[in-house]
Design a protein around this motif. Sequence first.
Motif, PDB file in Angstrom:
ATOM      1  N   UNK A   1      49.445  31.920  48.429  1.00  0.00           N
ATOM      2  CA  UNK A   1      49.000  32.322  47.094  1.00  0.00           C
ATOM      3  C   UNK A   1      48.254  33.636  47.187  1.00  0.00           C
ATOM      4  N   UNK A   2      48.209  34.347  46.070  1.00  0.00           N
ATOM      5  CA  UNK A   2      47.580  35.661  46.091  1.00  0.00           C
ATOM      6  C   UNK A   2      46.083  35.579  46.388  1.00  0.00           C
ATOM      7  N   UNK A   3      45.396  34.537  45.924  1.00  0.00           N
ATOM      8  CA  UNK A   3      43.957  34.461  46.183  1.00  0.00           C
ATOM      9  C   UNK A   3      43.677  34.165  47.657  1.00  0.00           C
ATOM     10  N   UNK A   4      44.452  33.249  48.257  1.00  0.00           N
ATOM     11  CA  UNK A   4      44.268  32.972  49.683  1.00  0.00           C
ATOM     12  C   UNK A   4      44.642  34.189  50.525  1.00  0.00           C
ATOM     13  N   UNK A   5      45.720  34.860  50.142  1.00  0.00           N
ATOM     14  CA  UNK A   5      46.146  36.043  50.889  1.00  0.00           C
ATOM     15  C   UNK A   5      45.069  37.129  50.834  1.00  0.00           C
ATOM     16  N   UNK A   6      44.474  37.298  49.669  1.00  0.00           N
ATOM     17  CA  UNK A   6      43.395  38.275  49.504  1.00  0.00           C
ATOM     18  C   UNK A   6      42.219  37.921  50.414  1.00  0.00           C
ATOM     19  N   UNK A   7      41.895  36.641  50.462  1.00  0.00           N
ATOM     20  CA  UNK A   7      40.774  36.137  51.244  1.00  0.00           C
ATOM     21  C   UNK A   7      40.968  36.398  52.744  1.00  0.00           C
ATOM     22  N   UNK A   8      42.198  36.190  53.220  1.00  0.00           N
ATOM     23  CA  UNK A   8      42.486  36.304  54.643  1.00  0.00           C
ATOM     24  C   UNK A   8      43.043  37.677  55.029  1.00  0.00           C
TER      25      UNK A   8
END
Length: 294
Positions: A28-35
């Motif tokens: 997901x875009x939020x998890x990808x942003x986080x990592x």
Amino acid sequence: MSTTPSIPTETQNAASQTREITIAHSPDSDDAFMFYGLATNKVRVPGFKFTHTLTDIETLNQKAIHEAFYDVTAISFHAYPYLQENYALMSCGGSVGEGYGPMIVSSKPFTLDDIKRERIAIPGTLTTAHLTLKLFAPEIETALVPFDRIIPEVLAGNFSAGLIIHEGQLTYAHSGLHKVLDLGVWWREQTGLPLPLGGNAIRRSLGEKTMLTVTQALRDSIQHGLDHREAALAYAMQFARDLDENLANKFVGMYVNERTLNYGEDGKEAIRKLLQMGHERGIIPHPVKVDFVG
């Protein structure tokens, strides 16, 4: 006779001293942003190598419960009671709804009383969305549907309503669906707290020192994304299903923010209260002890 070149001793030592940490999260875009910081080596930790696996949250929940497979794994908070023996919660990396969250959507308008008599498509039995739904309506009938198929299935008339998570919260109206209830709004009305949806768990067997080091690495990765928002968002866009850049930016802002760096005392209280209520209502079979790392 040819000989194989020998590997310098210092190279061998460096390799043997590097510890691999396996990380799993949703595509997901939020998890990808986080990592982003860790996945692109913008954030590095001497002596550690991080490898990433991306798969859907319900699969990660089940794998953490039955195998304790990954060192760090994204989980739904609803799943934590079933894996608490092998994992603790990182104090960063969570997705928290500040008065918003998973939604019940339908192809025609329903009252809150009417929707409780309908069969609803849900994205997973261990999702926090499902736990919150059952707190709202214990008697409601549900059916499992992959999260990215819920809106199409409702549009096809196979279900009266669906429980949507992830980007669907921003796109359902474009499909002509009606919002019946935002469970994040309902939860805040009930408790006065934000709705904790998902977090990152870390394997206890890593040992306290490594658990703290890896938790700080994730916090640094989140901070790097927030500090380099344009680059992190560009990276995250490859996982932004059906979202243009503006919507992806909005979605990331909803779930990667100061609260993601640290839950805060009210955020931690919300996690405990959600799981305590689940146990008290008979949804979660055993008491929960929440341990935070970092």
